[in-house]
Design a protein around this motif. Sequence first.
Motif, PDB file in Angstrom:
ATOM      1  N   ALA A  75      43.721  35.899  33.705  1.00 43.34           N
ATOM      2  CA  ALA A  75      44.425  36.814  34.605  1.00 43.34           C
ATOM      3  C   ALA A  75      45.771  37.255  34.073  1.00 43.34           C
ATOM      4  N   ASP A 108      40.966  44.467  38.173  1.00 43.41           N
ATOM      5  CA  ASP A 108      41.428  43.332  38.978  1.00 43.41           C
ATOM      6  C   ASP A 108      40.274  42.461  39.439  1.00 43.41           C
ATOM      7  N   HIS A 110      39.822  39.514  38.616  1.00 40.72           N
ATOM      8  CA  HIS A 110      40.355  38.189  38.897  1.00 40.72           C
ATOM      9  C   HIS A 110      40.717  38.053  40.373  1.00 40.72           C
ATOM     10  N   GLY A 111      41.556  38.974  40.870  1.00 43.23           N
ATOM     11  CA  GLY A 111      41.963  38.909  42.269  1.00 43.23           C
ATOM     12  C   GLY A 111      40.816  39.146  43.224  1.00 43.23           C
ATOM     13  N   ARG A 112      39.960  40.099  42.905  1.00 44.84           N
ATOM     14  CA  ARG A 112      38.826  40.395  43.780  1.00 44.84           C
ATOM     15  C   ARG A 112      37.831  39.241  43.799  1.00 44.84           C
ATOM     16  N   GLU A 114      38.570  36.048  43.341  1.00 44.74           N
ATOM     17  CA  GLU A 114      39.175  34.988  44.153  1.00 44.74           C
ATOM     18  C   GLU A 114      38.994  35.264  45.638  1.00 44.74           C
ATOM     19  N   ARG A 115      39.235  36.527  46.048  1.00 47.03           N
ATOM     20  CA  ARG A 115      39.094  36.869  47.468  1.00 47.03           C
ATOM     21  C   ARG A 115      37.654  36.692  47.928  1.00 47.03           C
ATOM     22  N   ARG A 128      30.260  31.249  40.198  1.00 45.72           N
ATOM     23  CA  ARG A 128      31.110  31.865  39.189  1.00 45.72           C
ATOM     24  C   ARG A 128      30.310  32.812  38.310  1.00 45.72           C
ATOM     25  N   SER A 191      38.457  33.734  33.379  1.00 44.75           N
ATOM     26  CA  SER A 191      38.894  33.885  34.767  1.00 44.75           C
ATOM     27  C   SER A 191      39.271  35.324  35.086  1.00 44.75           C
ATOM     28  N   ASP A 194      36.236  36.718  37.028  1.00 48.12           N
ATOM     29  CA  ASP A 194      35.688  36.177  38.276  1.00 48.12           C
ATOM     30  C   ASP A 194      36.682  35.377  39.098  1.00 48.12           C
ATOM     31  N   GLY A 195      37.882  35.107  38.574  1.00 48.06           N
ATOM     32  CA  GLY A 195      38.898  34.416  39.358  1.00 48.06           C
ATOM     33  C   GLY A 195      38.890  32.911  39.269  1.00 48.06           C
ATOM     34  N   GLN A 196      38.002  32.324  38.455  1.00 43.71           N
ATOM     35  CA  GLN A 196      37.937  30.864  38.349  1.00 43.71           C
ATOM     36  C   GLN A 196      38.454  30.439  36.979  1.00 43.71           C
TER      37      GLN A 196
END
Length: 436
Positions: A75, A108, A110-112, A114-115, A128, A191, A194-196
């Motif tokens: 990220a 984004d 990463h942020g999407r 996570e949400r 994931r 990450s 996918d935010g992980q």
Amino acid sequence: MSRPAPPRPVRPTPPEPPPGSGGSADGPVPVLPLDWEKLLTARLHAVKVRPYLADALFALHVVEDRSVPTMAVDAHWRCYASPAFVARTPVEELAGVWVHEVSHLLRDHHGRGERYAREHEAYGAGERLRRNIAADFEINDDIYGDGLPMPTGVVLPKMLRLPEGLLMEEYLRTASMSGLAAELAWLDCGSGADGQERPWELGADGAHGLSRQQRDAVRFRVAEGIKGKPGSAPEGWRRWAEEAFHPPQPWRKLLGAAVRSAVGAPGVGENHSYRRPSRRSAGVPGVLLPSLRRTPPRVCVVIDASGSVSDAELGSALLEVAAISRAVGGRRDLVSVISCDAAARVAVPLCRAESMELIGGGGTDLRSGFARALRSGPRPDVIVALTDGQTPWPSAPPPCRTVVGLFPRPARATSERNPDYVPDTPPPWARVVTIG
């Protein structure tokens, strides 16, 4: 006569060691270094064929890492590269990987991601991987071609018979992707996709990461570059550039807030009354001053029932009428409805919005609807017009608050009689909210 010697057994070729293992069946081998010249040449090629992404591509900081399967991003705009993957991949395909990874960061994911995980409680390795696949579906249809060859095994929506052009969240809602999990277990874009977080990532406190302000600045420059040269980028990137810093708003909340703001504005529904004398009367002996009393405001809804408005949009208009009645405290007797095409119908008091009949189907001229609303008694405090916007507007602002709910239409609408027709935009004195 001597007997022939028995044939020597053929020793099988040892398997190739995994990338970065530093050894083989015959003993240790030199650790493969990262080919920086090849990797940066591929980035220059990506900039040449996708110039609108140049700012983002040069903003990435490369980190050599042998534990990464291919290339990946976090990220904080670090790009992790496997030396073995760079060595075996042609330059043109590496350029496509550069564009692929930076696309995750610009969109984004990463942020999407996570949400999405937080809202759906979707955690673990399997979830994931689903988010990574869905993110790849979103961006891969805009990457390849025009100088970037499509590599074998690229992840595309057609693998699940899904349409192109959807967002990551839409793919996650419409497909389980369980059929792809086994063959795509190697897929790992980091990450940033996918935010992980991964064990091999440097994290928020690591070196050479971009701050939130720096990341937003890169996105802004890329979006401005795409909008500044119309037609140079695919449709998906143009849509992203338009929405990057103006995300879609929850229009139902905006419309309700606009109506509540209009009915709650000073002067709306306010009258002077002698039932309770003003406290200022004490300062004027012998004079009785009236007090200002607030009465419930009246709202007139003008619904565009012309032929250019679909049945589905008329249905949503009736839902908005019900919401408007709630915005004024549930007093249906204070809400009236006028259906209008080229001519306005009689203002009908609101009983049940779902059983109301909307009459129309011809051309559009909301000026007659505004005139009918202002002639009705008592005169409304707020007029709400629900329309597709393909109508003339009153030349002067009405003597009350006005809210316009617009059904979305293409930027340039045409007419069978006049192909050069362009509808007027709503007047500046109206509060405008796009519906849908």
